[in-house]
Design an enzyme around this catalytic site. Sequence first.
Site, PDB file in Angstrom:
ATOM      1  N   CYS A  61      -4.700   2.511  -3.804  1.00 49.15           N
ATOM      2  CA  CYS A  61      -3.493   2.970  -3.113  1.00 49.15           C
ATOM      3  C   CYS A  61      -2.401   1.907  -3.169  1.00 49.15           C
ATOM      4  CB  CYS A  61      -3.794   3.363  -1.669  1.00 49.15           C
ATOM      5  SG  CYS A  61      -4.888   4.777  -1.507  1.00 49.15           S
ATOM      6  N   HIS A 115       0.867  -1.179   0.000  1.00 48.68           N
ATOM      7  CA  HIS A 115       0.000   0.000   0.000  1.00 48.68           C
ATOM      8  C   HIS A 115       0.901   1.225   0.000  1.00 48.68           C
ATOM      9  CE1 HIS A 115      -2.853   2.959   1.683  1.00 48.68           C
ATOM     10  NE2 HIS A 115      -3.831   2.135   1.340  1.00 48.68           N
ATOM     11  N   GLN A 165      -4.347  -5.362   6.670  1.00 45.67           N
ATOM     12  CA  GLN A 165      -5.282  -6.286   6.037  1.00 45.67           C
ATOM     13  C   GLN A 165      -5.262  -7.673   6.659  1.00 45.67           C
ATOM     14  OE1 GLN A 165      -7.492  -5.481   3.702  1.00 45.67           O
ATOM     15  NE2 GLN A 165      -6.788  -3.381   3.483  1.00 45.67           N
ATOM     16  N   LYS A 179     -10.255  -1.370  10.065  1.00 47.13           N
ATOM     17  CA  LYS A 179     -10.284  -2.591   9.257  1.00 47.13           C
ATOM     18  C   LYS A 179     -10.465  -3.830  10.126  1.00 47.13           C
ATOM     19  CE  LYS A 179      -7.233  -0.439   5.841  1.00 47.13           C
ATOM     20  NZ  LYS A 179      -8.191  -0.159   4.763  1.00 47.13           N
ATOM     21  N   ASP A 226       3.257  -4.410   7.744  1.00 45.19           N
ATOM     22  CA  ASP A 226       1.970  -3.723   7.647  1.00 45.19           C
ATOM     23  C   ASP A 226       0.883  -4.777   7.805  1.00 45.19           C
ATOM     24  OD1 ASP A 226      -0.421  -2.613   6.831  1.00 45.19           O
ATOM     25  OD2 ASP A 226       0.353  -1.761   4.968  1.00 45.19           O
TER      26      ASP A 226
END
Length: 465
Positions: free
Chosen positions: A423, A182, A262, A285, A259
């Site tokens: 993104c 991202h 997700q 999220k 990261d």
Amino acid sequence: MTWGRPAPAMPPLTAALPGTGVAPQLPGALTGALPGSSPQPPAALTGTGLPTDGAATRSGRFTPEAARQDMPILQRPVNGRPLIWLDNGATTQKPRQVIETLASFYATANSNIHRGAHTLAREATDLYEGGRAAVAEFLGAPSPDTVVVTRGTTEAVNLVAQTWGRADLGPGDEILVSTLEHHSNIVPWQMIAKERRARVVPIPLLPDGSIDQNAYADLLSCRTQLVAISHASNVLGTVPPVREMTALAHRYGAKVLVDGAQAVAHFPVDVQELDADFYAFSGHKLYGPTGIGALYAKPEILAAMPPWQGGGNMIDSVGFDRVTYAPVPHCFEAGTGHISGVVGLKSAIDWLTSFDHGAVAAYETALLGYAQQALATVPGLEILGSAPEKIAVLTFTLAGHDPMDVAHWLDQAGIAVRAGHHCAQPALRHYGLDAAARASLALYNTTEEVDELVASLHQLQAQSG
């Protein structure tokens, strides 16, 4: 917790998943009950009268309907049709337990924290620090003191770049960043690299959307100071072998930032097992509020990082000749934080972990397999990314149609998908694309909703043919 990593792509299934109503007509059936267990009650929020039932009022096995019943927004119509929310990669919907907790906090416990002697200040501080402890437990962190509260993944990555990066990066150093990333895990590294005269080096992908592990191994060197990788891709769904990649990076003395935006809603995370140096995620999220998230960092790294922003709450003593800072992690939390957001985030974690995570992971994997088969029946539709391990993200193109037009068409049927570059422009350019449509699934989605998506896409193709 019993969350399991997402399983490899499943073979064709032949009977309906539980809790989804009528057996689907597209394309072959899904069968067999998925595993489930009685939910565990969430930890009580003490001393305030805030809702403590969470998901504890449920009983029985996990089904998507059990989750759907807690989602008020799924009861509203859109364009005269029942809302089908397939934009979970952008944000997840919020259970009533989170909504009620936020309202009750403001009604019964609202106060600033860490600096008041009165009852509400003590209660609000306890709730805030209880939220930090819940995040630490959720991530498998060794201590709440290794968790910094942030506005989300983006701020967490920028915090690392502007503190650790400014202190530790120098001319000629390299930051390896996977092509999956991202923009929030690319741009901060480009900014600090320019300032520190370091270099961002992309890690290429294979045709299936996996990270090229041979190329990654070749790129690592004594110049590598940091590796930045997603735990799950927001555009391809790819789940890289993070633990193995981290172990290899550590052989060269490099740090690893993961990261997890997700990932955390789909499978359990243990930062100590991963041996990640940094791990970031966003609450919105994870069925929680917007504007809240967290950064985990290993304690010895966090202790060596200089503060990022200055102000109240992050100091010990201030004079015009000398300033001393509060201990970690408070020295990274200048000003009044998103107190209600932390309270809401804890409620979201309580809600999610009340389900058997193995059952949730199995359901989402089965639903992904069903959706892949169903979408394959649409003429001209191509799904991007076929990595052997992936979360339930289906980014696709439809021949003859701009992705934005596809999204607008689906919206008329009450189906919310994302269209654009997501993104993640480098990942799309790997496939020679500037934009695509994306349907991203969650535990409250059903095979019936997938059928509605597929039927609407068939209608679009038939109309244009």
